[in-house]
Write an enzyme that holds these catalytic residues in place. Structure first.
Site, PDB file in Angstrom:
ATOM      1  N   GLU A  64      87.053   1.249 -81.642  1.00 15.89           N
ATOM      2  CA  GLU A  64      86.300   0.218 -80.938  1.00 15.89           C
ATOM      3  C   GLU A  64      86.181  -0.957 -81.907  1.00 15.89           C
ATOM      4  O   GLU A  64      85.746  -0.755 -83.049  1.00 15.89           O
ATOM      5  CB  GLU A  64      84.909   0.742 -80.569  1.00 15.89           C
ATOM      6  CG  GLU A  64      84.141  -0.293 -79.776  1.00 15.89           C
ATOM      7  CD  GLU A  64      82.724   0.133 -79.405  1.00 15.89           C
ATOM      8  OE1 GLU A  64      82.350   1.290 -79.642  1.00 15.89           O
ATOM      9  OE2 GLU A  64      82.015  -0.734 -78.869  1.00 15.89           O
ATOM     10  N   ARG A 291      84.335  15.510 -87.520  1.00 12.79           N
ATOM     11  CA  ARG A 291      84.162  14.237 -88.183  1.00 12.79           C
ATOM     12  C   ARG A 291      84.285  14.400 -89.686  1.00 12.79           C
ATOM     13  O   ARG A 291      83.837  15.403 -90.233  1.00 12.79           O
ATOM     14  CB  ARG A 291      82.726  13.784 -87.915  1.00 12.79           C
ATOM     15  CG  ARG A 291      82.584  12.397 -87.510  1.00 12.79           C
ATOM     16  CD  ARG A 291      81.249  12.153 -86.845  1.00 12.79           C
ATOM     17  NE  ARG A 291      81.561  11.351 -85.694  1.00 12.79           N
ATOM     18  CZ  ARG A 291      81.779  10.029 -85.764  1.00 12.79           C
ATOM     19  NH1 ARG A 291      81.631   9.365 -86.860  1.00 12.79           N
ATOM     20  NH2 ARG A 291      82.132   9.360 -84.694  1.00 12.79           N
ATOM     21  N   LYS A 301      80.086   2.771 -88.423  1.00 12.30           N
ATOM     22  CA  LYS A 301      80.159   1.307 -88.401  1.00 12.30           C
ATOM     23  C   LYS A 301      78.781   0.685 -88.228  1.00 12.30           C
ATOM     24  O   LYS A 301      78.458  -0.316 -88.841  1.00 12.30           O
ATOM     25  CB  LYS A 301      81.081   0.861 -87.261  1.00 12.30           C
ATOM     26  CG  LYS A 301      82.545   0.973 -87.618  1.00 12.30           C
ATOM     27  CD  LYS A 301      83.419   0.563 -86.447  1.00 12.30           C
ATOM     28  CE  LYS A 301      83.510   1.679 -85.450  1.00 12.30           C
ATOM     29  NZ  LYS A 301      84.402   1.437 -84.329  1.00 12.30           N
TER      30      LYS A 301
HETATM   31  P1  ATP Z   1      81.424   4.749 -85.776  1.00 11.44           P
HETATM   32  O1  ATP Z   1      80.200   5.575 -85.493  1.00 11.44           O
HETATM   33  O2  ATP Z   1      81.666   4.552 -87.206  1.00 11.44           O
HETATM   34  O3  ATP Z   1      81.480   3.495 -84.981  1.00 11.44           O
HETATM   35  P2  ATP Z   1      83.169   5.786 -83.874  1.00 11.44           P
HETATM   36  O4  ATP Z   1      83.630   7.183 -83.629  1.00 11.44           O
HETATM   37  O5  ATP Z   1      82.251   5.213 -82.868  1.00 11.44           O
HETATM   38  O6  ATP Z   1      82.589   5.699 -85.311  1.00 11.44           O
HETATM   39  P3  ATP Z   1      85.570   4.470 -83.108  1.00 11.44           P
HETATM   40  O7  ATP Z   1      86.040   3.122 -83.475  1.00 11.44           O
HETATM   41  O8  ATP Z   1      85.163   4.716 -81.703  1.00 11.44           O
HETATM   42  O9  ATP Z   1      84.360   4.815 -84.078  1.00 11.44           O
HETATM   43  O10 ATP Z   1      86.595   5.576 -83.599  1.00 11.44           O
HETATM   44  C1  ATP Z   1      87.994   5.501 -83.538  1.00 11.44           C
HETATM   45  C2  ATP Z   1      88.547   6.866 -83.790  1.00 11.44           C
HETATM   46  O11 ATP Z   1      88.225   7.291 -85.116  1.00 11.44           O
HETATM   47  C3  ATP Z   1      87.958   7.893 -82.847  1.00 11.44           C
HETATM   48  O12 ATP Z   1      88.989   8.752 -82.398  1.00 11.44           O
HETATM   49  C4  ATP Z   1      86.958   8.602 -83.688  1.00 11.44           C
HETATM   50  O13 ATP Z   1      86.754   9.898 -83.218  1.00 11.44           O
HETATM   51  C5  ATP Z   1      87.588   8.540 -85.083  1.00 11.44           C
HETATM   52  N1  ATP Z   1      86.561   8.631 -86.105  1.00 11.44           N
HETATM   53  C6  ATP Z   1      85.501   7.823 -86.280  1.00 11.44           C
HETATM   54  N2  ATP Z   1      84.725   8.238 -87.296  1.00 11.44           N
HETATM   55  C7  ATP Z   1      85.322   9.339 -87.794  1.00 11.44           C
HETATM   56  C8  ATP Z   1      85.010  10.242 -88.859  1.00 11.44           C
HETATM   57  N3  ATP Z   1      83.920  10.085 -89.602  1.00 11.44           N
HETATM   58  N4  ATP Z   1      85.864  11.258 -89.089  1.00 11.44           N
HETATM   59  C9  ATP Z   1      86.965  11.413 -88.342  1.00 11.44           C
HETATM   60  N5  ATP Z   1      87.312  10.610 -87.336  1.00 11.44           N
HETATM   61  C10 ATP Z   1      86.505   9.585 -87.052  1.00 11.44           C
HETATM   62 MG    MG Z   2      82.429   4.494 -81.045  1.00  6.67          MG
END
Ligand code: ATP
Ligand code: MG
Length: 590
Positions: A64, A291, A301
């Site tokens: 995102e 994760r 983020k």
């Molecule tokens: P954040 O909470 O940091 O915004 P998010 O999962 O909302 O994390 P996205 O941009 O939606 O962030 O994630 C893109 C991809 O990266 C998704 O497939 C997500 O599952 C993966 N991802 C995000 N954070 C992690 C993590 N800590 N470990 C492994 N994969 C991750």
């Molecule tokens: Mg997200």
């Protein structure tokens, strides 16, 4: 050739207490080794055995654009693009851009830069927002089939009406609106006739489902915000669950890999696909992995944005940040991050990986690729009393003991030098192999010197050490004295030719190992107030023209790189990582 890797991870024991497990691993070079399959690869292998063609495999990385990528994303990137490389399958970069309130073009650009820097190539650059029309049409289809309705309850009433995990929900007052009324209201939602929160579109599934997400989930909400790509074309935006599976389907992604918190969403993912998948097209599968969490930092983020907005760091690319751009600026290499991700692998259960494992990998890579240079961070003046005044000798110095092809350079030697303050003591026991009064050390690439006396200022701190040198002992000169062994070798720089530089020394951004793991306390309470120390250091003159991004080993001190803040007359270095790890210490603790 076999290599030994020592590594460790934080895991939880059966009592859910964190323990540090260390492993030694012997690895053969990649081409020889047959790595064990991880559980996602097992799933893919089973699908291939069950009739999927290899050519049907396709993956995606779906960030995102609401912030910069961090180390958690790096593991998802390595997983998805790694599978792409392994199976020769395309991988899409898909921006999950359905919330214009938080998303920006600048984030899109940063994400693309970071994925490229990691060394991966995407097949298609896709945006969920490119599918807004299809998603809308499919929602209309659902309404016509009686499977979706416009709900006009307040969010509080909706929450009450949904029940609890142990009690079923009850139908709200709008659940049985006629198809015509729903179509009319949904169209008017789309046309911007309603303010935010007045109506939502919900799927009509099962209010008694044990899975709360299946109790008539919201598919669309009104949001009067301009979108960075569709501008004001839309004022209703689809929810994640109504977007992700369909995007996968439109792109014909075979395996949609996401983190474990989406496990309960899988049922809904499948329900959404059931509504529209046609038999002759591939049906994507959602599968989940744990994760990646890293010690002494946060990987979210939203939380990283708090650090940026609160001024605790200078930006998303502050070298203390666990973002890919922060690590890049700090001097990390893509290889080290990829090797780290490879070593940790993927898991079915969450664990906390110690950041020193990452540091181990960057050290290992930088050791191979960086030239050695000399710099003094905390200077103490040495005067060599029997060295001719005004004389300068340009000594040969090897750039890397690891790689002869890196060649040699010249370093100036003269009567007045700097050494590290920590490298001199007036008196010390036999285990102190550095300089002490009456003792000898070799100056790296240079001569053997002996400390004769020192001078102090009024408060007793040493300001100068007076030494003599052995003129026949120059390294590489071939004399008997040049081969003479003394216990200690020190790095040094010549005062007159030294180049001043600003050096930024970093410590952990959080003083707590798991800042996010406290129920009663906010992670921000654990921000380490001393995570940055700025000093003036003295460098050998070969570094005068060092280019932004260039990486070095400062001998005996660590790995450093030239920061982007460097200007013509102000050289700025970051310490990427110290030379020795805290590994051994952690092992003992564990
Ligand atoms: P954040 O909470 O940091 O915004 P998010 O999962 O909302 O994390 P996205 O941009 O939606 O962030 O994630 C893109 C991809 O990266 C998704 O497939 C997500 O599952 C993966 N991802 C995000 N954070 C992690 C993590 N800590 N470990 C492994 N994969 C991750
Ligand atoms: Mg997200």
């Amino acid at each position: 050739m076999k290599q030994v890797f020592l590594y460790g991870v934080w895991i939880r024991n059966c009592a859910e207490q964190p323990i540090f497990a260390t492993f030694a691993r012997y690895t053969k070079p990649m081409e020889e080794s047959k790595k064990a399959l991880n559980f996602i690869e097992h799933i893919i292998e089973e699908d291939l055995a069950d009739g999927y063609a290899k050519s049907q495999l396709r993956f995606r990385f779906p960030p995102e654009p609401n912030g910069y990528l961090h180390l958690g994303h790096a593991s998802s990137i390595c997983l998805n693009f790694g599978l792409g490389e392994k199976y020769g399958a395309p991988v899409n970069l898909r921006f999950d851009d359905t919330n214009p309130a938080k998303e920006e073009k600048a984030y899109v650009d940063a994400i693309k830069r970071d994925v490229e820097w990691m060394g991966f190539h995407w097949d298609k650059e896709c945006y969920a927002s490119d599918y807004f029309q299809e998603l809308y049409d499919w929602a209309v289809m659902l309404i016509k089939q009686g499977k979706a309705y416009v709900d006009s309850q307040s969010s509080e009433d909706m929450a009450k009406q949904k029940g609890t995990p142990t009690e079923p929900g009850v139908p709200g007052p709008y659940r049985d609106r006629s198809v015509e009324e729903n179509l009319d209201l949904f169209l008017r939602m789309k046309n911007g006739e309603f303010e935010e929160g007045k109506h939502v579109l919900r799927a009509k599934i099962d209010l008694a489902s044990p899975n709360m997400l299946m109790r008539d989930p919201i598919l669309y909400r009104v949001l009067h915000k301009a979108h960075h790509r569709t501008n004001t074309d839309w004022c209703i935006y689809p929810m994640y669950d109504w977007t992700h599976g369909q995007s996968d389907y439109l792109e014909q992604v075979s395996h949609s890999l996401c983190t474990l918190e989406f496990l309960p969403h899988r049922e809904l993912y499948d329900w959404c696909l059931d509504q529209l998948v046609s038999k002759d097209r591939l049906r994507p599968k959602q599968r989940e992995f744990a994760r990646r969490n890293l010690s002494h930092t946060v990987v979210s983020k939203r939380k990283l944005l708090q650090l940026v907005e609160g001024g605790h760091v200078t930006g998303w690319d502050d070298p203390r940040m666990p973002t890919i751009s922060g690590l890049r600026r700090r001097g990390y290499t893509p290889e080290s991050i990829r090797n780290f991700a490879d070593t940790v692998g993927i898991a079915k259960r969450e664990n906390l990986v110690d950041v020193s494992l990452l540091e181990f990998h960057v050290r290992e890579h930088l050791n191979k690729i960086t030239p050695r240079v000399m710099a003094v961070l905390n200077p103490l003046k040495v005067v060599i009393t029997n060295y001719p005044e005004g004389q300068v000798e340009w000594l040969d110095a090897e750039n890397s003991p690891e790689d002869e092809s890196m060649g040699t350079r010249k370093v100036p030697f003269s009567r007045e030098l700097y050494i590290e303050k920590e490298d001199f003591r007036e008196e010390a026991n036999r285990k102190f192999f550095r300089l002490k009064l009456g003792g000898e050390v070799r100056l790296k690439n240079g001569y053997i010197i002996k400390a004769e006396s020192c001078t102090k200022d009024t408060d007793g701190s040493i300001i100068e050490v007076r030494c003599t040198y052995d003129p026949k002992s120059r390294s590489g000169s071939g004399t008997e004295e040049s081969l003479r062994k003394v216990k200690g070798t020190l790095h040094w720089v010549s005062v007159a030719q030294a180049v001043e530089a600003e050096v930024r020394l970093y410590d952990r951004l959080f003083s707590d190992e798991n800042p996010d793991g406290h129920k009663e306390r906010d992670f921000m309470e654990f921000v380490n107030p001393n995570s940055l120390l700025v000093i003036t250091a003295y460098l050998e003159p070969s570094l005068k023209e060092a280019k932004v991004g260039a990486r070095y080993q400062f001998q005996r001190l660590g790995y450093f790189n030239v920061d982007t803040d460097t200007t013509g007359d102000n050289l700025v270095f970051n310490r990427t990582v110290t030379l020795r790890d805290t590994w051994a210490k952690i092992q003992q603790k564990g």
